[in-house]
Design an enzyme around this catalytic site. Sequence first.
Site, PDB file in Angstrom:
ATOM      1  N   VAL A  26      85.266  51.194  39.735  1.00 44.59           N
ATOM      2  CA  VAL A  26      85.657  51.806  38.762  1.00 44.59           C
ATOM      3  C   VAL A  26      86.947  53.322  39.490  1.00 44.59           C
ATOM      4  O   VAL A  26      87.015  53.045  38.806  1.00 44.59           O
ATOM      5  CB  VAL A  26      84.927  52.087  38.431  1.00 44.59           C
ATOM      6  CG1 VAL A  26      84.562  53.265  37.426  1.00 44.59           C
ATOM      7  CG2 VAL A  26      83.494  51.421  37.766  1.00 44.59           C
ATOM      8  N   GLY A  27      86.321  53.391  40.257  1.00 42.12           N
ATOM      9  CA  GLY A  27      87.356  54.594  40.178  1.00 42.12           C
ATOM     10  C   GLY A  27      86.921  55.039  42.023  1.00 42.12           C
ATOM     11  O   GLY A  27      86.094  54.295  42.574  1.00 42.12           O
ATOM     12  N   MET A  28      88.209  55.885  42.760  1.00 35.86           N
ATOM     13  CA  MET A  28      87.914  56.339  43.996  1.00 35.86           C
ATOM     14  C   MET A  28      88.240  57.326  43.734  1.00 35.86           C
ATOM     15  O   MET A  28      89.003  57.896  43.616  1.00 35.86           O
ATOM     16  CB  MET A  28      89.267  55.760  44.909  1.00 35.86           C
ATOM     17  CG  MET A  28      89.730  56.002  46.010  1.00 35.86           C
ATOM     18  SD  MET A  28      88.285  54.396  47.037  1.00 35.86           S
ATOM     19  CE  MET A  28      88.925  55.206  48.718  1.00 35.86           C
ATOM     20  N   GLY A  29      87.431  58.263  44.132  1.00 37.91           N
ATOM     21  CA  GLY A  29      87.205  59.940  44.331  1.00 37.91           C
ATOM     22  C   GLY A  29      87.656  60.288  45.963  1.00 37.91           C
ATOM     23  O   GLY A  29      87.764  59.332  46.677  1.00 37.91           O
ATOM     24  N   ALA A  30      87.486  61.369  46.385  1.00 37.93           N
ATOM     25  CA  ALA A  30      88.080  62.250  47.342  1.00 37.93           C
ATOM     26  C   ALA A  30      86.874  61.407  48.364  1.00 37.93           C
ATOM     27  O   ALA A  30      87.430  61.721  49.595  1.00 37.93           O
ATOM     28  CB  ALA A  30      88.153  63.608  47.791  1.00 37.93           C
ATOM     29  N   PHE A  31      85.586  61.255  48.757  1.00 37.62           N
ATOM     30  CA  PHE A  31      84.719  61.248  49.853  1.00 37.62           C
ATOM     31  C   PHE A  31      84.161  60.334  48.901  1.00 37.62           C
ATOM     32  O   PHE A  31      82.578  59.631  49.940  1.00 37.62           O
ATOM     33  CB  PHE A  31      83.536  62.048  49.386  1.00 37.62           C
ATOM     34  CG  PHE A  31      83.845  63.856  49.562  1.00 37.62           C
ATOM     35  CD1 PHE A  31      84.355  63.832  50.464  1.00 37.62           C
ATOM     36  CD2 PHE A  31      84.804  64.517  48.771  1.00 37.62           C
ATOM     37  CE1 PHE A  31      84.730  64.653  50.678  1.00 37.62           C
ATOM     38  CE2 PHE A  31      84.951  65.345  48.822  1.00 37.62           C
ATOM     39  CZ  PHE A  31      85.270  66.356  49.865  1.00 37.62           C
ATOM     40  N   VAL A  34      83.909  54.315  44.138  1.00 41.45           N
ATOM     41  CA  VAL A  34      82.695  53.621  43.057  1.00 41.45           C
ATOM     42  C   VAL A  34      82.932  52.810  42.325  1.00 41.45           C
ATOM     43  O   VAL A  34      84.529  52.590  41.908  1.00 41.45           O
ATOM     44  CB  VAL A  34      82.538  54.684  41.146  1.00 41.45           C
ATOM     45  CG1 VAL A  34      81.571  54.543  40.549  1.00 41.45           C
ATOM     46  CG2 VAL A  34      82.409  56.203  42.237  1.00 41.45           C
ATOM     47  N   LYS A  49      77.998  54.207  43.997  1.00 36.98           N
ATOM     48  CA  LYS A  49      78.977  55.438  44.437  1.00 36.98           C
ATOM     49  C   LYS A  49      78.889  54.909  46.235  1.00 36.98           C
ATOM     50  O   LYS A  49      77.466  55.274  47.126  1.00 36.98           O
ATOM     51  CB  LYS A  49      78.821  56.827  44.154  1.00 36.98           C
ATOM     52  CG  LYS A  49      79.782  58.016  45.101  1.00 36.98           C
ATOM     53  CD  LYS A  49      79.677  59.525  44.694  1.00 36.98           C
ATOM     54  CE  LYS A  49      80.858  60.105  45.227  1.00 36.98           C
ATOM     55  NZ  LYS A  49      80.400  61.715  44.290  1.00 36.98           N
ATOM     56  N   ASP A 141      82.998  72.510  39.490  1.00 33.88           N
ATOM     57  CA  ASP A 141      83.948  71.411  39.615  1.00 33.88           C
ATOM     58  C   ASP A 141      83.840  71.324  38.281  1.00 33.88           C
ATOM     59  O   ASP A 141      84.074  69.671  38.295  1.00 33.88           O
ATOM     60  CB  ASP A 141      83.138  71.081  41.027  1.00 33.88           C
ATOM     61  CG  ASP A 141      85.021  70.038  40.657  1.00 33.88           C
ATOM     62  OD1 ASP A 141      86.275  70.779  40.521  1.00 33.88           O
ATOM     63  OD2 ASP A 141      85.269  68.920  41.334  1.00 33.88           O
TER      64      ASP A 141
END
EC number: 2.7.11.24
Length: 355
Positions: A26-31, A34, A49, A141
């Site tokens: 679904v997506g890539m975050g900094a930490f 997902v 996640k 945030d």
Amino acid sequence: MAEFVRAQIFGTTFEITSRYTDLQPVGMGAFGLVCSAKDQLTSQAVAIKKIMKPFSTPVLSKRTYRELKLLKHLRHENIISLSDIFISPLEDIYFVTELLGTDLHRLLTSRPLEKQFIQYFLYQILRGLKYVHSAGVVHRDLKPSNILVNENCDLKICDFGLARIQDPQMTGYVSTRYYRAPEIMLTWQKYDVEVDVWSAGCIFAEMLEGKPLFPGKDHVNQFSIITELLGTPPDDVIHTICSENTLRFVQSLPKRERQPLANKFKNAEPAAVDLLENMLVFDPKKRVRAEQALAHPYLAPYHDPTDEPVAEEKFDWSFNDADLPVDTWKIMMYSEILDYHNVDAAAQEGENGGS
């Protein structure tokens, strides 16, 4: 013992219990990464996640512990809720939450929003913030990509990893620049729940206009854009700036008058502009609180004081000043995960009549 299965997603090993199938990125975050998945137990779609290397440093361990504690504590219709958590054999941590189809950032970049959607989304954001703030938590945030939406227009705030205690001495800056309150950006000594209201105001303005209100290229440019619209901060606000360099910078800027927001938001109704005026105020002490904003006439179609709950108890931040080694954070994390599953099992047993 749970059975684990492995899958490669974007070159990353996802190691999850066999309860979850049909993994899709679904997506890539900094930490973390997902993925969406199907929960075999409930037949529901979920988001999983993976926290990358949560025990690699004390800072990352503490951040993961904080996010876990917050997800366990915060229970509200407009806050993302935890449905499962586990540590894999490789010692990665996985948070499982409900899956919502999209986020506000994607919606805003795809098409203009109609008035009733803007009202309903803002109402839900503020309803969530009222609850979060009552728990003694500041998100810090808030931005469109952290606001999830499903096909029924139900909205949930997510990503509490950066959230912090309500603390008069809070410092540092963490949020995406466009939505960052001036008191964070200028490293004023004190900031509190009002930073989230500023961010919500920036998101509200973006929903009305279809583009970011303060798209600064850097901190200096960001502050300059804000003063072009809102004027120079009052002297009593300027004097709360602790950094001498920042103070000199602000005092060196040309004096500007606040522009009527009605001139910029020509297509918005007066009630919307009035609420925005109250959210985008330089002085945090004069900025409207989430609870007050909910009672504004603009949100009258949705406002129901009997259905805008506050937290039953404050969040316990006693761990937050602790400077602990990784192994200690790991033990605390295991304890929290065991507690989560014990509480969850007890709740399910209660629902089944203790059978």
